[in-house]
Scaffold this motif. Structure first.
Motif, PDB file in Angstrom:
ATOM      1  N   ARG A 127      90.344   8.299  32.868  1.00 17.43           N
ATOM      2  CA  ARG A 127      90.156   9.504  32.041  1.00 17.43           C
ATOM      3  C   ARG A 127      89.742   9.113  30.623  1.00 17.43           C
ATOM      4  NH1 ARG A 127      96.234  10.987  32.674  1.00 17.43           N
ATOM      5  NH2 ARG A 127      96.146   8.752  32.258  1.00 17.43           N
ATOM      6  N   THR A 128      88.724   9.812  30.134  1.00 16.20           N
ATOM      7  CA  THR A 128      88.348   9.687  28.733  1.00 16.20           C
ATOM      8  C   THR A 128      88.102  11.089  28.198  1.00 16.20           C
ATOM      9  OG1 THR A 128      86.895   8.548  27.152  1.00 16.20           O
ATOM     10  CG2 THR A 128      85.872   9.393  29.173  1.00 16.20           C
ATOM     11  N   GLY A 129      87.761  11.210  26.908  1.00 16.20           N
ATOM     12  CA  GLY A 129      87.620  12.571  26.391  1.00 16.20           C
ATOM     13  C   GLY A 129      86.846  12.665  25.094  1.00 16.20           C
ATOM     14  N   GLY A 130      86.604  13.884  24.696  1.00 16.91           N
ATOM     15  CA  GLY A 130      85.918  14.221  23.464  1.00 16.91           C
ATOM     16  C   GLY A 130      86.091  15.702  23.223  1.00 16.91           C
ATOM     17  N   TYR A 131      85.612  16.178  22.044  1.00 16.82           N
ATOM     18  CA  TYR A 131      85.928  17.570  21.722  1.00 16.82           C
ATOM     19  C   TYR A 131      84.876  18.569  22.179  1.00 16.82           C
ATOM     20  CZ  TYR A 131      83.132  17.175  17.386  1.00 16.82           C
ATOM     21  OH  TYR A 131      82.130  17.000  16.464  1.00 16.82           O
ATOM     22  N   ILE A 144      78.528   4.681  30.334  1.00 14.85           N
ATOM     23  CA  ILE A 144      79.443   3.622  30.767  1.00 14.85           C
ATOM     24  C   ILE A 144      79.794   3.786  32.244  1.00 14.85           C
ATOM     25  CG2 ILE A 144      81.784   2.708  30.466  1.00 14.85           C
ATOM     26  CD1 ILE A 144      81.452   3.384  27.443  1.00 14.85           C
ATOM     27  N   ALA A 145      80.049   5.021  32.657  1.00 18.94           N
ATOM     28  CA  ALA A 145      80.363   5.273  34.063  1.00 18.94           C
ATOM     29  C   ALA A 145      79.200   4.879  34.965  1.00 18.94           C
ATOM     30  CB  ALA A 145      80.711   6.752  34.261  1.00 18.94           C
ATOM     31  N   LYS A 146      77.990   5.197  34.548  1.00 21.21           N
ATOM     32  CA  LYS A 146      76.814   4.825  35.341  1.00 21.21           C
ATOM     33  C   LYS A 146      76.671   3.317  35.425  1.00 21.21           C
ATOM     34  CE  LYS A 146      71.788   5.460  35.603  1.00 21.21           C
ATOM     35  NZ  LYS A 146      70.604   6.102  34.968  1.00 21.21           N
ATOM     36  N   GLY A 147      76.838   2.625  34.290  1.00 24.95           N
ATOM     37  CA  GLY A 147      76.688   1.182  34.283  1.00 24.95           C
ATOM     38  C   GLY A 147      77.733   0.460  35.096  1.00 24.95           C
ATOM     39  N   ALA A 148      78.936   1.036  35.157  1.00 22.90           N
ATOM     40  CA  ALA A 148      80.036   0.409  35.903  1.00 22.90           C
ATOM     41  C   ALA A 148      80.178   0.968  37.316  1.00 22.90           C
ATOM     42  CB  ALA A 148      81.346   0.607  35.148  1.00 22.90           C
ATOM     43  N   ALA A 149      79.296   1.894  37.692  1.00 23.18           N
ATOM     44  CA  ALA A 149      79.385   2.563  38.993  1.00 23.18           C
ATOM     45  C   ALA A 149      80.792   3.127  39.185  1.00 23.18           C
ATOM     46  CB  ALA A 149      79.014   1.609  40.124  1.00 23.18           C
ATOM     47  N   ALA A 150      81.263   3.843  38.168  1.00 23.15           N
ATOM     48  CA  ALA A 150      82.644   4.306  38.140  1.00 23.15           C
ATOM     49  C   ALA A 150      82.735   5.824  38.216  1.00 23.15           C
ATOM     50  CB  ALA A 150      83.322   3.820  36.860  1.00 23.15           C
ATOM     51  N   ASP A 151      83.890   6.287  38.660  1.00 23.15           N
ATOM     52  CA  ASP A 151      84.207   7.715  38.653  1.00 23.15           C
ATOM     53  C   ASP A 151      85.077   7.975  37.428  1.00 23.15           C
ATOM     54  OD1 ASP A 151      84.637  10.359  39.270  1.00 23.15           O
ATOM     55  OD2 ASP A 151      86.194   9.951  40.759  1.00 23.15           O
ATOM     56  N   VAL A 152      84.534   8.688  36.454  1.00 26.54           N
ATOM     57  CA  VAL A 152      85.238   8.921  35.199  1.00 26.54           C
ATOM     58  C   VAL A 152      85.443  10.422  34.997  1.00 26.54           C
ATOM     59  CG1 VAL A 152      85.096   8.729  32.684  1.00 26.54           C
ATOM     60  CG2 VAL A 152      84.362   6.815  34.124  1.00 26.54           C
ATOM     61  N   GLU A 153      86.661  10.808  34.671  1.00 27.13           N
ATOM     62  CA  GLU A 153      86.972  12.212  34.367  1.00 27.13           C
ATOM     63  C   GLU A 153      86.899  12.405  32.858  1.00 27.13           C
ATOM     64  OE1 GLU A 153      90.604  15.498  34.819  1.00 27.13           O
ATOM     65  OE2 GLU A 153      90.886  13.435  35.524  1.00 27.13           O
ATOM     66  N   PHE A 154      86.036  13.320  32.427  1.00 23.36           N
ATOM     67  CA  PHE A 154      85.905  13.611  31.003  1.00 23.36           C
ATOM     68  C   PHE A 154      86.722  14.851  30.672  1.00 23.36           C
ATOM     69  CE2 PHE A 154      83.977  15.391  27.194  1.00 23.36           C
ATOM     70  CZ  PHE A 154      83.872  14.269  26.386  1.00 23.36           C
ATOM     71  N   LEU A 172      94.913  10.080  28.151  1.00 27.89           N
ATOM     72  CA  LEU A 172      93.587   9.494  28.322  1.00 27.89           C
ATOM     73  C   LEU A 172      93.752   7.990  28.495  1.00 27.89           C
ATOM     74  CD1 LEU A 172      91.586  11.334  25.484  1.00 27.89           C
ATOM     75  CD2 LEU A 172      91.716  11.968  27.901  1.00 27.89           C
ATOM     76  N   ASP A 173      92.791   7.379  29.195  1.00 29.40           N
ATOM     77  CA  ASP A 173      92.867   5.939  29.456  1.00 29.40           C
ATOM     78  C   ASP A 173      92.031   5.115  28.484  1.00 29.40           C
ATOM     79  OD1 ASP A 173      94.499   6.148  31.872  1.00 29.40           O
ATOM     80  OD2 ASP A 173      92.724   7.078  32.764  1.00 29.40           O
ATOM     81  N   TRP A 174      90.909   5.650  28.058  1.00 30.31           N
ATOM     82  CA  TRP A 174      90.022   4.921  27.146  1.00 30.31           C
ATOM     83  C   TRP A 174      89.161   5.914  26.380  1.00 30.31           C
ATOM     84  CZ3 TRP A 174      84.697   5.349  28.197  1.00 30.31           C
ATOM     85  CH2 TRP A 174      84.355   5.781  29.484  1.00 30.31           C
ATOM     86  N   GLY A 175      88.563   5.442  25.307  1.00 26.81           N
ATOM     87  CA  GLY A 175      87.738   6.318  24.497  1.00 26.81           C
ATOM     88  C   GLY A 175      86.698   5.536  23.718  1.00 26.81           C
ATOM     89  N   CYS A 176      85.786   6.267  23.089  1.00 24.78           N
ATOM     90  CA  CYS A 176      84.742   5.668  22.269  1.00 24.78           C
ATOM     91  C   CYS A 176      84.818   6.283  20.876  1.00 24.78           C
ATOM     92  CB  CYS A 176      83.354   5.933  22.860  1.00 24.78           C
ATOM     93  SG  CYS A 176      83.124   5.266  24.519  1.00 24.78           S
ATOM     94  N   GLY A 177      84.818   5.443  19.846  1.00 22.46           N
ATOM     95  CA  GLY A 177      84.908   5.964  18.493  1.00 22.46           C
ATOM     96  C   GLY A 177      84.342   5.011  17.474  1.00 22.46           C
ATOM     97  N   VAL A 178      84.153   5.495  16.265  1.00 31.51           N
ATOM     98  CA  VAL A 178      83.644   4.675  15.169  1.00 31.51           C
ATOM     99  C   VAL A 178      84.823   4.058  14.415  1.00 31.51           C
ATOM    100  CG1 VAL A 178      81.539   6.039  14.960  1.00 31.51           C
ATOM    101  CG2 VAL A 178      83.532   6.631  13.569  1.00 31.51           C
ATOM    102  N   ALA A 179      84.531   3.027  13.631  1.00 32.03           N
ATOM    103  CA  ALA A 179      85.590   2.275  12.959  1.00 32.03           C
ATOM    104  C   ALA A 179      86.445   3.154  12.056  1.00 32.03           C
ATOM    105  CB  ALA A 179      84.986   1.119  12.174  1.00 32.03           C
ATOM    106  N   ALA A 180      85.825   4.078  11.314  1.00 31.77           N
ATOM    107  CA  ALA A 180      86.583   4.917  10.380  1.00 31.77           C
ATOM    108  C   ALA A 180      87.669   5.711  11.092  1.00 31.77           C
ATOM    109  CB  ALA A 180      85.644   5.865   9.641  1.00 31.77           C
TER     110      ALA A 180
END
Length: 295
Positions: A127-131, A144-154, A172-180
């Motif tokens: 599971r990952t997420g965003g607003y 990322i899901a496409k590259g890893a051939a993964a099933d990801v729940e957003f 959530l299991d993982w996420g993507c964000g900027v340093a700030a």
């Protein structure tokens, strides 16, 4: 005596997101360089990021003492919602920086490194997420899901900071964000950085490998800039550009770039307008391919 003018500096993201960090650094640079003799006041408009700011600015045509932080949400929201109001109705002032993204997880997550992460998510649903659907978090998760051939729940969460709370709380299991956005949590020991989503390792986390090094070359750069109300005069725009030039030479701004792993990407006036039109076409294409544009 006439009271001094006040600059209304709109912050288009909520507390805990990156726009307030940029706004504080920019205002500190203005003060350090004595770049403007007006007083500056922050105007939070991040409940509906981007849209709140745009809706406020459109009511103040020609206002020379109002400016707003801006990011690609100024393009994404109008496209996703079919809004009549777009960046073309406002006054793009300048692109300031290019921001990079990182793949993060909770500090005690089971993945030793990015390669371990990619192997594991290919075996089970994570599971990952965003607003919002169609946001950068969503587009990156699809890549990322496409590259890893993964099933990801957003999972759609109330705000960008809610992503990091979700990771810490385990929803959530993982996420993507900027340093700030992630730095405070990494420094607090609650989050861990697995990979940089760029072509090369980045100064904010120099020991963290790229996701490409683990076999999935997902990269993305997010621009950040300044937007003004519609109909701002060329003279007022030139004043903003002069202020920005002074801020770019300050220690406060250099520290902001270094701490957050950002690169100077200054594009003023017409060059920024042309860039935004290219961005509009890119997002319209990719959101369309994802089936997210209104019919």
């Amino acid at each position: 005596m006439t009271p001094p003018e006040t600059v209304e500096f709109i912050i288009h993201g909520p507390p805990g997101s990156a726009p307030p960090v940029l706004a504080e650094a920019f205002a500190a640079g203005v003060a350090e360089a004595a770049a403007d003799d007006r007083s500056w006041q922050f105007v939070p408009r991040g409940d509906d990021p981007g849209v709140d700011s745009m809706n406020l600015m459109i009511t103040r045509p020609g206002a020379e003492t109002m400016i707003s932080t801006c990011t690609p949400v100024f393009i994404q929201a109008p496209l996703l919602r079919g809004m009549a109001l777009t960046h073309r109705d406002l006054t793009p002032v300048a692109r300031l920086v290019a921001d990079r993204f990182f793949l993060v997880c909770r500090a005690d997550a089971p993945w030793a490194d990015a390669a371990d992460f990619l192997r594991d998510i290919g075996r089970r649903t994570t599971r990952t997420g965003g607003y919002f659907l169609g946001g950068i978090n969503h587009l990156l998760s699809l890549s990322i899901a496409k590259g890893a051939a993964a099933d990801v729940e957003f999972i759609v969460v109330p705000s960008e900071p809610a992503v990091w709370n979700g990771l810490i709380e385990g929803t959530l299991d993982w996420g993507c964000g900027v340093a700030a956005e992630i730095l405070p949590h990494v420094e607090a020991g609650t989050l861990r950085v697995l990979a940089a989503l760029d072509d090369a390792r980045l100064p904010a986390f120099p020991d963290v490998p790229t996701l490409g090094e683990a076999g999935v070359p997902v990269t993305f750069q997010l621009w950040r800039g300044l937007m003004a109300p519609p109909g701002v005069s060329p003279e007022a725009q030139a004043r903003w550009h002069a202020i920005i030039e002074k801020v770019r030479g300050t220690r406060a701004w250099a520290d902001y770039l270094a701490r957050n792993g950002q690169a100077d990407a200054y594009l003023p006036g017409p060059a920024f307008c042309a860039f935004l039109d290219r961005e509009w076409d890119w997002y319209r294409s990719h959101l369309g391919l994802a089936g997210l544009l209104p019919g």
